[in-house]
Design a protein around this motif. Structure first.
Motif, PDB file in Angstrom:
ATOM      1  N   MET A 156       0.852  -1.338   0.034  1.00 26.92           N
ATOM      2  CA  MET A 156      -0.109   0.005  -0.035  1.00 26.92           C
ATOM      3  C   MET A 156       0.724   1.207  -0.107  1.00 26.92           C
ATOM      4  O   MET A 156       0.512   2.141  -0.587  1.00 26.92           O
ATOM      5  CB  MET A 156      -0.806  -0.074   1.163  1.00 26.92           C
ATOM      6  CG  MET A 156      -2.396   0.413   0.865  1.00 26.92           C
ATOM      7  SD  MET A 156      -2.931  -0.401  -0.571  1.00 26.92           S
ATOM      8  CE  MET A 156      -3.838   0.984  -1.107  1.00 26.92           C
ATOM      9  N   LEU A 157       1.824   1.082   0.654  1.00 31.37           N
ATOM     10  CA  LEU A 157       2.793   2.336   0.799  1.00 31.37           C
ATOM     11  C   LEU A 157       3.386   2.571  -0.742  1.00 31.37           C
ATOM     12  O   LEU A 157       3.452   3.735  -1.185  1.00 31.37           O
ATOM     13  CB  LEU A 157       3.924   2.097   1.699  1.00 31.37           C
ATOM     14  CG  LEU A 157       5.158   3.373   1.795  1.00 31.37           C
ATOM     15  CD1 LEU A 157       4.475   4.598   2.108  1.00 31.37           C
ATOM     16  CD2 LEU A 157       6.394   3.011   2.423  1.00 31.37           C
ATOM     17  N   GLN A 158       3.727   1.405  -1.357  1.00 34.64           N
ATOM     18  CA  GLN A 158       4.134   1.669  -2.904  1.00 34.64           C
ATOM     19  C   GLN A 158       3.006   2.161  -3.817  1.00 34.64           C
ATOM     20  O   GLN A 158       3.228   2.884  -4.533  1.00 34.64           O
ATOM     21  CB  GLN A 158       4.573   0.356  -3.282  1.00 34.64           C
ATOM     22  CG  GLN A 158       5.549  -0.473  -2.711  1.00 34.64           C
ATOM     23  CD  GLN A 158       6.603  -1.517  -3.299  1.00 34.64           C
ATOM     24  OE1 GLN A 158       6.021  -1.386  -4.551  1.00 34.64           O
ATOM     25  NE2 GLN A 158       7.136  -2.252  -2.592  1.00 34.64           N
ATOM     26  N   ALA A 159       1.779   1.492  -3.428  1.00 35.71           N
ATOM     27  CA  ALA A 159       0.575   2.088  -4.211  1.00 35.71           C
ATOM     28  C   ALA A 159       0.293   3.751  -4.029  1.00 35.71           C
ATOM     29  O   ALA A 159      -0.167   4.294  -4.880  1.00 35.71           O
ATOM     30  CB  ALA A 159      -0.740   1.279  -3.889  1.00 35.71           C
ATOM     31  N   SER A 160       0.610   4.066  -2.749  1.00 35.58           N
ATOM     32  CA  SER A 160       0.634   5.661  -2.514  1.00 35.58           C
ATOM     33  C   SER A 160       1.426   6.569  -3.524  1.00 35.58           C
ATOM     34  O   SER A 160       0.901   7.608  -3.777  1.00 35.58           O
ATOM     35  CB  SER A 160       0.930   5.938  -1.158  1.00 35.58           C
ATOM     36  OG  SER A 160       2.509   5.727  -1.013  1.00 35.58           O
ATOM     37  N   SER A 161       2.236   5.923  -4.004  1.00 32.69           N
ATOM     38  CA  SER A 161       2.892   6.554  -5.263  1.00 32.69           C
ATOM     39  C   SER A 161       2.158   6.906  -6.495  1.00 32.69           C
ATOM     40  O   SER A 161       2.408   7.903  -7.218  1.00 32.69           O
ATOM     41  CB  SER A 161       4.157   5.646  -5.660  1.00 32.69           C
ATOM     42  OG  SER A 161       3.658   4.580  -6.333  1.00 32.69           O
ATOM     43  N   LEU A 162       0.986   6.168  -6.602  1.00 31.47           N
ATOM     44  CA  LEU A 162       0.170   6.506  -7.643  1.00 31.47           C
ATOM     45  C   LEU A 162      -0.758   7.745  -7.625  1.00 31.47           C
ATOM     46  O   LEU A 162      -1.338   8.379  -8.670  1.00 31.47           O
ATOM     47  CB  LEU A 162      -0.927   5.170  -8.042  1.00 31.47           C
ATOM     48  CG  LEU A 162      -0.077   4.058  -8.223  1.00 31.47           C
ATOM     49  CD1 LEU A 162      -1.358   3.050  -8.069  1.00 31.47           C
ATOM     50  CD2 LEU A 162       0.566   4.265  -9.586  1.00 31.47           C
ATOM     51  N   CYS A 163      -0.357   8.268  -6.239  1.00 31.63           N
ATOM     52  CA  CYS A 163      -1.161   9.621  -6.053  1.00 31.63           C
ATOM     53  C   CYS A 163      -0.755  10.825  -6.829  1.00 31.63           C
ATOM     54  O   CYS A 163      -1.241  11.677  -6.993  1.00 31.63           O
ATOM     55  CB  CYS A 163      -1.171   9.817  -4.479  1.00 31.63           C
ATOM     56  SG  CYS A 163      -2.140   8.647  -3.693  1.00 31.63           S
ATOM     57  N   PHE A 164       0.546  10.404  -7.239  1.00 29.10           N
ATOM     58  CA  PHE A 164       1.096  11.287  -8.346  1.00 29.10           C
ATOM     59  C   PHE A 164       0.202  11.816  -9.436  1.00 29.10           C
ATOM     60  O   PHE A 164       0.085  12.820  -9.704  1.00 29.10           O
ATOM     61  CB  PHE A 164       2.310  10.760  -9.074  1.00 29.10           C
ATOM     62  CG  PHE A 164       2.826  11.346 -10.475  1.00 29.10           C
ATOM     63  CD1 PHE A 164       3.384  12.452 -10.126  1.00 29.10           C
ATOM     64  CD2 PHE A 164       2.337  10.912 -11.452  1.00 29.10           C
ATOM     65  CE1 PHE A 164       4.259  13.044 -11.502  1.00 29.10           C
ATOM     66  CE2 PHE A 164       2.780  11.365 -12.716  1.00 29.10           C
ATOM     67  CZ  PHE A 164       3.712  12.680 -12.700  1.00 29.10           C
TER      68      PHE A 164
END
Lengths: 219, 214, 258
Positions: A156-164
């Protein structure tokens, strides 16, 4: 080399503030998403058709659509239905949705792993279904679910990068902005990658160790 | 209006599928030597490959794609968005497939290795004739699950301008202002492709099992 | 705690009338009629798959019967009848059950295993429940294990704790589902000793068992089941020594030959 370190030193505070936001949005998503996952796991098993179908719908959309699409749906989509949310709130909403969908499967697997005899014993001593769930079944199920839940938190921490993609100034967005201002994309992305690695690699190793330890003690 | 939205998002489907296939196939192939290195007797090889797998898996895909496309692409090599995405997702897939192969290897009964060795089969044939086929069958379900996840990860390629589903969705939403419908449709497309992929895997799995049962 | 329906020894306590249980098309129980009086100890023997365990589970509605009626202490449950939460709780309170695989809660201490239902089901305070639990644990000889986790206890100890847990709600009837089958013979003995003590103190018990000696020496009555039916029933010594039906003879012969 010193030039690279100088560059990194200059921009590290900006990236760290981005990382802080990444961690915050991840934490909020998990905080709401995991309880949602529990509700969905129970909802899918519900005998009431409405709950069953509704839970299934939330799970299948949350798992079936890419997290990026969920993010854009909540950030760009909902305003056209009259619900305008800040990028942080839409990010939290979308990632909690995603978390709920995935963790419902993890929690369901934990619930299924509880031996039937435990459910029978709880019923035989007269516990209500809720008490049996709270005092017996959930604690046993969570023992099984906790390591994969930690593993999911890392993802999920990695997926938060999609908030770009929805203009949330988290770690990747900050790196991208710095890159486009300085044209030193490679150097700044390297540092961003390092920051993710510094958190995720030890966390991954710790989860694997936890899994191995709990795996030994299954009784 | 709805038809136009459908059409314009659907125009991204071929590239989403193509990117999934290219990344998956290259990752599935690259994953094999990587898995072999993970199981190597030489400690440096083992540690190095382990670190590589961990690193590839610990940094978000979007960072890899940006690094390749904006970083390497700006300073070192000419690379198209599609190539950058395929390279990045392919490498990440290789790391994940290596782990899937490793899991499958441990699931194969040690008796099978012993039996193959006892038959005096040369090492290559031990793998090709005895271990490989079993490995493939065990790895198929997790591999397929990963491929479905990968399909969803290809949406990230939209951020470096690969005109696949998510990219088309973004531009359609900017053009039509029907953002809610647009992203719902885009999500639906991904779900439909995932479902077909899952059905295909089940079919393949049944076929493979039937062949063993016969 | 009020017990308005106090039952004296010898009065009818349990009655099953034409109980059937089907799982899909498979009939596990085919018309069971059974009466048990207060203070009686009934042993149920028979080959595996004969429906003994299912019969016990029908009594406390862990498996609701498909057909027939279960009367317990004046309360009747018809098959297909949807029990309210209160009715079900009342029923489970008056019936304690001990399982073949103990089924203690592994994440709770021994004390908590025995106390939990007292607090949640009959609303005793933690202190009161713990005091009762300590008494029960003493009764089964395991007061010193109160603060341990079940995983640290032997199988025989776990089963004795399970008996204490089942006794905690002052049941009128105790069901034992092959309580010693998962135990080494020596550990089985300590469990049987506890059960013997219970029987001597007037507890009504139905025991599914493979322990022929226990069936003969402790129980008042033996029931032989085969293929979902009761094929023979009578005073223990009589059934065990001179079975009338061919099927029961065959089963007892096979057991004795082992």
């Amino acid at each position: 080399m010193t030039e690279l370190f100088g560059f990194w030193w200059e921009w590290l505070p900006t990236l760290l503030s981005g990382l802080q936001l990444s961690l915050a949005v991840t934490a909020v998503a998990l905080l709401f998403g995991i309880p949602l996952g529990l509700i969905l796991a129970l909802g899918v098993q519900s005998k009431r058709a409405v709950w069953h179908v509704l839970s299934l719908f939330i799970i299948e959309t949350g798992r079936g659509a890419p997290a990026l699409i969920l993010l854009q749906f909540t950030y760009f989509g909902l305003p056209s239905a009259g619900i305008a949310l800040s990028s942080f709130v839409s990010a939290s909403l979308a990632l909690a949705w995603c978390t709920g969908a995935y963790t419902s499967e993890i929690i369901r697997a934990g619930l299924d792993a509880v031996p039937h005899g435990q459910k029978e014993a709880a019923a035989a001593i007269g516990l209500t279904d809720w008490d049996a769930l709270y005092f017996v079944i959930l604690p046993l199920a969570l023992r099984v679910s906790v390591p994969p839940l930690f593993g999911f938190a890392i993802l999920m921490l990695q997926a938060s990068s999609l908030c770009f993609a929805i203009a949330l100034p988290e770690l990747v967005s900050q790196a991208y902005v710095i890159g486009s201002n300085t044209f030193q994309y490679m150097q700044i992305l390297l540092l961003a990658g390092l920051l993710y690695a510094v958190i995720c690699i030890p966390a991954t190793i710790a989860v694997a160790a936890l899994e191995a330890r709990l795996g030994r003690h299954t009784d | 209006m709805m038809l136009e939205i459908l059409q314009s998002i659907a125009s991204g489907i071929p590239l989403s599928i193509a990117l999934t296939i290219v990344a998956f196939v290259s990752g599935a192939v690259l994953g094999m030597p990587l898995c072999g290195m993970r199981a190597s007797n030489a400690q440096p090889v083992r540690v190095l490959s382990g670190a590589l797998v961990l690193t590839l898996r610990s940094i978000p895909p979007i960072v890899w794609l940006f690094f390749i496309f904006f970083g390497l692409g700006a300073d070192f090599i000419q690379i198209s968005p599609f190539e950058a995405a395929a390279l990045g997702l392919g490498l990440i897939t290789a790391a994940n497939m290596a782990e899937i192969y490793r899991g499958a290897l441990t699931a194969i009964h040690p008796g099978q290795w012993e039996a193959a060795a006892a038959l005096n089969l040369p090492p290559l044939y031990r793998f090709v004739d005895v271990i490989g086929p079993q490995l493939f069958r065990i790895a198929l379900p997790s591999g397929a699950t990963y491929a479905i996840g990968l399909l969803k990860d290809t949406a990230i390629a939209s951020t470096i301008g690969v005109p696949e589903i998510a990219f088309e969705a973004y531009h359609t939403s900017q053009r039509t202002f029907h953002s809610l419908d647009v992203y719902a449709v885009a999500g639906l497309f991904y779900i439909l492709i995932s479902l077909s992929l899952a059905a295909l895997t089940r079919w393949a799995d049944v076929k493979l099992r039937a062949r063993v049962a016969r | 705690m009020s017990d308005s329906t106090a039952i004296r020894r010898g009065e009818p306590l349990l009655r099953l009338a034409a109980v059937h249980k089907r799982f899909g098309t498979h009939e596990v129980l085919s018309g069971i009629d059974l009466r048990v009086s207060a203070g009686e100890v009934v042993a149920i023997i028979g080959p595996s798959g004969s429906g003994k365990s299912t019969l016990l589970r029908c009594i406390n509605q862990l498996e609701p019967p498909t057909e027939g009626r279960v009367l317990l202490g004046g309360v009747a449950v018809e098959a297909g009848q949807e029990l309210s939460r209160a009715e079900l709780t009342q029923l489970r309170r008056s019936v304690g059950m001990v399982f073949q695989s103990f089924n203690l809660f592994p994440h709770l201490t021994v004390l908590r295993n025995v106390s939990l239902a007292q607090e949640r089901v009959i609303g005793r305070s933690r202190k009161e429940a713990d005091a009762v639990s300590m008494q029960l644990l003493s009764r089964v000889g395991l007061a010193d294990k109160a603060q341990q986790y079940p995983g640290r206890c032997s199988g025989g100890q776990q089963q004795r704790i399970a008996i204490a847990r089942a006794l905690a709600l002052d049941p009128k009837l105790m069901l034992f589902d092959e309580p010693t089958s998962a135990l080494d013979p020596e550990l089985g003995l300590e469990v049987l000793a506890v059960m013997r003590e219970l029987a001597e103190n007037g507890m009504t018990m139905i025991v599914v068992t493979h322990e022929m000696h226990f069936a003969e020496s402790v129980s008042d009555r033996v029931i032989v089941m085969a293929d979902g039916r009761i094929i023979e029933e009578g005073p223990s010594a009589e059934v065990m020594r001179n079975p009338k039906t061919e099927r029961a003879k065959r089963f007892l012969q096979a057991v004795n030959d082992r």
